[in-house]
Write a protein that holds these residues in place. Structure first.
Motif, PDB file in Angstrom:
ATOM      1  N   GLY A 223       0.803  -1.219   0.000  1.00  0.00           N
ATOM      2  CA  GLY A 223       0.000   0.000   0.000  1.00  0.00           C
ATOM      3  C   GLY A 223       0.833   1.265   0.000  1.00  0.00           C
ATOM      4  N   ARG A 224       0.192   2.335  -0.448  1.00  0.00           N
ATOM      5  CA  ARG A 224       0.882   3.615  -0.630  1.00  0.00           C
ATOM      6  C   ARG A 224       1.327   4.250   0.675  1.00  0.00           C
TER       7      ARG A 224
ATOM      8  N   SER B  41       4.638   5.501  -4.555  1.00  0.00           N
ATOM      9  CA  SER B  41       3.477   5.666  -3.681  1.00  0.00           C
ATOM     10  C   SER B  41       2.945   7.093  -3.738  1.00  0.00           C
TER      11      SER B  41
ATOM     12  N   THR C 178      -1.456   4.721   8.595  1.00  0.00           N
ATOM     13  CA  THR C 178      -1.682   3.564   7.731  1.00  0.00           C
ATOM     14  C   THR C 178      -2.954   2.809   8.096  1.00  0.00           C
TER      15      THR C 178
ATOM     16  N   GLU D  52      -5.488   2.278   5.148  1.00  0.00           N
ATOM     17  CA  GLU D  52      -4.891   1.877   3.883  1.00  0.00           C
ATOM     18  C   GLU D  52      -5.640   0.744   3.203  1.00  0.00           C
ATOM     19  N   SER D  53      -6.038  -0.282   3.940  1.00  0.00           N
ATOM     20  CA  SER D  53      -6.672  -1.434   3.286  1.00  0.00           C
ATOM     21  C   SER D  53      -8.003  -1.053   2.636  1.00  0.00           C
TER      22      SER D  53
ATOM     23  N   MET E 150      -7.183   0.647  -0.686  1.00  0.00           N
ATOM     24  CA  MET E 150      -6.662  -0.299  -1.662  1.00  0.00           C
ATOM     25  C   MET E 150      -7.769  -1.145  -2.289  1.00  0.00           C
TER      26      MET E 150
END
Length: 155
Positions: free
Chosen positions: A34-35, A79, A146, A149-150, A153
């Motif tokens: 992830g970015r 990213s 973070t 993040e999921s 994504m």
């Protein structure tokens, strides 16, 4: 220091080969982790490079610091551009990416200017300058979140 040594430092700096090597590493990690994860943890590599430069006592340490710092920058590039592109309003995406490129070019100009201002301090000025860069990387590391993040994504 010879002009060849100075040229080598420039060639492996944050805007040259070091960044290119880092970008090759960063792209696959962005796809897998992830970015925001990469933005956050690339700062650790960057900080290691900055610390090597700050505490360098010989050319080899300085050169290793420049390479490490450049790789840290490069790891974050895929990213950053991906995040910017995906989160920008589609009608303003190209303008936002263009402005990022302007900022990318302005960064070295600002650092060069600060370097000139700090040059009367000699080596201490250089260490202060990289200390400021280290602090900036530390702040990014500490505040990059973070946790979402999921979700991003999956979209």
């Amino acid at each position: 220091m010879s002009s060849a040594a100075i040229g080598a430092l420039g060639a492996f700096s944050a805007n040259a080969f070091g960044a290119a090597i880092g970008a090759l590493i960063g792209g696959p990690i962005v796809d897998n982790k992830g970015r925001i994860f990469v933005v956050k943890y690339s700062q650790l590599v960057y900080m290691l490079g900055a610390l090597s430069i700050i505490f360098a006592i010989n050319f080899l340490m300085l050169f290793a610091g420049f390479i490490t710092l450049g790789v840290g920058v490069g790891i974050g590039i895929p990213s950053s551009w991906t995040y910017l592109s995906e989160t920008s309003n589609p009608e303003k995406r190209a303008r936002n990416v263009g402005m990022s490129q302007v900022a990318w070019a302005a960064g070295p100009t600002i650092i060069f200017t600060l370097g000139v201002i700090l040059s009367p301090l000699g080596l201490l000025g250089n260490r202060v300058l990289f200390g400021v860069l280290l602090l900036g990387a530390l702040l990014v590391y500490l505040f990059a979140d973070t946790s979402g993040e999921s979700e991003v994504m999956e979209k």
